[in-house]
Write a protein that holds these residues in place. Structure first.
Motif, mmCIF file in Angstrom:
data_model
loop_
_atom_site.group_PDB
_atom_site.id
_atom_site.type_symbol
_atom_site.label_atom_id
_atom_site.label_comp_id
_atom_site.label_asym_id
_atom_site.label_seq_id
_atom_site.Cartn_x
_atom_site.Cartn_y
_atom_site.Cartn_z
ATOM 1 N N HIS A 88 -21.831 10.312 11.630
ATOM 2 C CA HIS A 88 -20.417 10.009 11.898
ATOM 3 C C HIS A 88 -19.994 8.790 11.101
ATOM 4 N N ASP A 92 -22.029 1.387 11.092
ATOM 5 C CA ASP A 92 -23.464 1.172 11.324
ATOM 6 C C ASP A 92 -24.273 2.438 11.026
ATOM 7 N N HIS A 93 -23.584 3.523 10.637
ATOM 8 C CA HIS A 93 -24.263 4.762 10.244
ATOM 9 C C HIS A 93 -23.932 5.172 8.812
ATOM 10 N N ASP A 181 -24.964 9.203 17.515
ATOM 11 C CA ASP A 181 -24.436 8.517 18.700
ATOM 12 C C ASP A 181 -23.718 9.568 19.529
ATOM 13 N N HIS A 394 -21.320 5.634 24.197
ATOM 14 C CA HIS A 394 -22.733 6.034 24.275
ATOM 15 C C HIS A 394 -23.124 6.552 25.658
ATOM 16 N N HIS A 416 -31.416 2.814 17.646
ATOM 17 C CA HIS A 416 -30.087 2.331 18.043
ATOM 18 C C HIS A 416 -30.134 1.668 19.421
HETATM 19 ZN ZN LIG Z 1 -23.886 3.532 16.112
#
Ligand SMILES: [Zn+2]
Ligand SMILES: [Zn+2]
Length: 445
Positions: A88, A92-93, A181, A394, A416
Motif C-alpha cells: 500500500h 513506511d512501505h 497492514d 491496524h 511492523h
Molecule cells: Zn505500515
C-alpha cells in the motif's frame, strides 16, 4: 533434480513500526515485498529540515538503507531482483522505491499507483520520495502475477488508506502469506475476511504478519467514529477544526457525510483536493466529488503556489475559500486543518462554541509529544476544546491471534512491531512455529 530453495530475509520492519523491506528468494527468482522508509531509524540520526540526509550514501553508511546488490538505481549494477511488490501507499512501505533501479518492475494496486504519483507531483525534488521513471504494473484482486517460479496473488485488505493489499505467494516450497497492514474494524472488513480465507486455503508454509497493535489497543470501528463525529459536529456552534491523515479516504468520507448531514461544508486542504481529483477516476473507490455543494477547498495564506496547487486553484476556482471567507461563516464549516496550518487560526479567530477534533493517532513518541504540547497551547489560546475520535489502521491483538490460528501457517514471522517478544508469547499456543524475526538473517522455508 536439485531441490529449489526458498528463503525469506527481512531488511526493515524488524523491531520497528514500518520500514518493511522483505526479500523473498525462490531459487533464482527474487522479489521484494515493500520497500518503505524506516522512520524510527531515520529519527535516530536526523532532525529535518536542517539535519537531513544529503544523498543515498549517508543512508547506506548509517544502515538506514540496507546494503543490497542489484537493487538500487545509483550503484549502476545490473538488476538482480525480478520485481518489487508494494502492499500500500503509506511511506513506511513505499517511500524507498525512490532508490530502486528503474529496470525493476514495481507491482502495486491501481489506487496505490495513483496515490504515489500524486505524492511525487506534490513534493518538490525529494531524495527519499520520488517514483519518477519507475515501471509500474498495477493489479486488482482476482489477478495473479507470475514472476518466473513465483505466482503472486494480491488480495485487497481493509486499512487506513485505500488500495491496501495482502499477498499469497506460491513458491516452490509452499505458499507465503504477507498481510501488509490490515484490520477488520474499518469500513470494509469483508475484504480482510476474503484475504484470510484465501490465505488459509493456500495451506501456507509461512505467514509474515504485521503486529503493530499489541499494547494500548483501543476497540472501536469506523462506523463508531462516524457516529461520534456526528454528535460532536451536531453540537458545535462555531467552526469545527479537524485533523486527520490526508490519504485516509474512509475518514474523509466520514467527515464529509457528517458535515453534509449537519448542514455544513467540509473544507479540504489543497493536498486533499489534489488527491481526491486524482482518485476521481478510480471507479471502485467512493470519494467525495470536489464539485459537490458540501465541499470547499481551503487555500492557505501564502505568497506563491506550486504548480500542482495552481492547477487545483484554477480547475476548481469557484470552490476555493481563504481564511477570511472561512472566518465569516464558521458555523457552516468543518475545516481540515493540520498541525502545520495552526497559523491560520490567527486570521480565522474561532468563535465561542468552536472545537478541534483530533482524528489521528495520539502522540506516541517524544517529538509528537512536543508538537502535541504546542497544539494544546494554540487550542488553549483560542478556547477550543479538543476531542479525540479515531480508530487505528491496524488489527487488534486478539483478532490477530484468531486470524493467525485460522491461517495456520507452519512458520509465523511478526514484522511492523516494537513488541515482537510479547507477540511470540501471546501466540505461543499456535500450531505453527512463532519466530522472533531477526534482521538480515535468511530463513529457509
Ligand atoms: Zn505500515
Ligand atoms: Zn499502513
Amino acid at each position: 533434480m536439485v531441490k529449489r530453495e526458498t528463503t525469506l530475509a527481512f531488511f526493515g520492519g524488524v523491531d520497528e513500526i514500518g520500514g518493511n523491506k522483505i526479500l523473498l528468494k525462490d531459487s533464482d527468482t527474487k522479489v521484494l515485498l515493500d520497500f518503505g522508509m524506516s522512520f524510527a531509524m531515520k529519527k535516530q540520526f536526523y532532525s529535518p529540515p536542517f539535519l537531513s540526509p544529503r544523498s543515498e550514501r549517508s543512508l547506506l553508511e548509517l544502515g538506514i538503507l540496507p546494503r543490497l546488490d542489484g537493487v538500487y538505481r545509483f550503484d549502476k549494477k545490473p538488476p538482480e531482483v525480478d520485481a518489487v511488490f508494494i502492499s500500500h501507499s503509506h511511506l513506511d512501505h513505499s517511500a524507498y522505491l525512490s532508490f530502486i533501479n528503474r529496470e525493476i518492475p514495481v507491482h502495486c494496486g491501481e489506487t496505490t499507483q495513483t496515490i504515489l504519483r500524486a505524492l511525487t507531483e506534490m513534493r518538490r525534488a525529494d531524495l527519499e520520495f520520488d517514483v519518477e521513471g519507475l515501471v509500474f504494473k498495477s493489479f486488482r484482486t482476482g489477478d495473479k502475477v507470475t514472476i518466473d517460479s513465483l505466482e503472486v496473488e494480491p488480495i485487497n485488505v481493509d486499512h487506513s488508506v485505500p488500495g491496501a493489499y495482502g499477498f499469497v505467494i506460491y513458491t516452490s516450497n509452499g505458499a507465503v502469506v504477507y498481510t501488509g497492514d490490515f484490520r477488520v474494524h474499518g469500513s470494509k472488513p469483508e475484504m480482510t475476511r476474503d484475504f484470510v480465507d484465501k490465505a488459509k486455503n493456500s495451506d501456507p508454509v509461512a505467514v509474515i504478519t504485521e503486529a503493530t497493535n499489541l499494547v494500548g489497543a483501543s476497540v472501536s470501528s469506523e462506523s463508531e467514529v462516524h457516529e461520534k463525529l456526528n454528535s460532536i459536529v451536531g453540537q458545535a456552534e462555531g467552526i469545527v477544526l479537524a485533523e486527520f491523515a490526508y490519504a485516509d479516504v474512509d475518514r474523509l468520507n466520514s467527515f464529509f457525510q457528517v458535515a453534509k448531514k449537519c448542514g455544513r461544508c467540509l473544507a479540504v486542504s489543497l493536498k486533499q483536493a489534489y488527491l481526491l481529483n486524482a482518485l476521481r477516476t478510480d471507479k471502485k473507490l467512493k470519494v467525495p466529488d470536489l464539485n459537490d455543494e458540501s465541499i470547499l477547498i481551503f487555500r492557505k495564506s501564502k505568497r506563491r503556489y506550486d504548480k500542482w496547487e495552481s492547477q487545483i486553484l484554477q480547475q476548481y476556482e469557484n470552490k476555493v475559500v481563504d481564511v477570511f471567507e472561512v472566518s465569516k461563516c464558521q458555523c457552516k464549516v468543518v475545516l481540515a486543518l493540520s498541525f502545520y496550518d495552526l497559523e491560520e487560526l490567527v486570521e480565522i479567530q474561532p468563535e465561542a462554541g468552536s472545537c478541534y477534533v483530533l482524528s489521528a493517532s495520539e502522540p506516541f513518541n517524544e517529538e509528537m509529544e512536543i508538537d502535541f504540547e504546542k497544539l494544546m497551547k494554540w487550542l488553549g489560546h483560542y478556547g477550543l476544546p479538543q476531542y479525540h475520535v479515531h480508530v487505528s489502521g491496524h488489527i487488534m491483538p486478539l483478532q490477530l491471534k484468531a486470524i493467525l490460528e485460522e491461517i495456520n501457517a507452519r512458520n509465523i514471522f511478526p514484522v511492523h512491531t516494537e513488541n515482537a517478544g510479547l507477540f511470540c508469547k501471546l501466540m505461543r499456543d499456535l500450531k505453527g512455529k512463532v519466530m522472533l524475526t531477526e534482521k538480515e538473517k535468511a530463513y529457509r522455508l
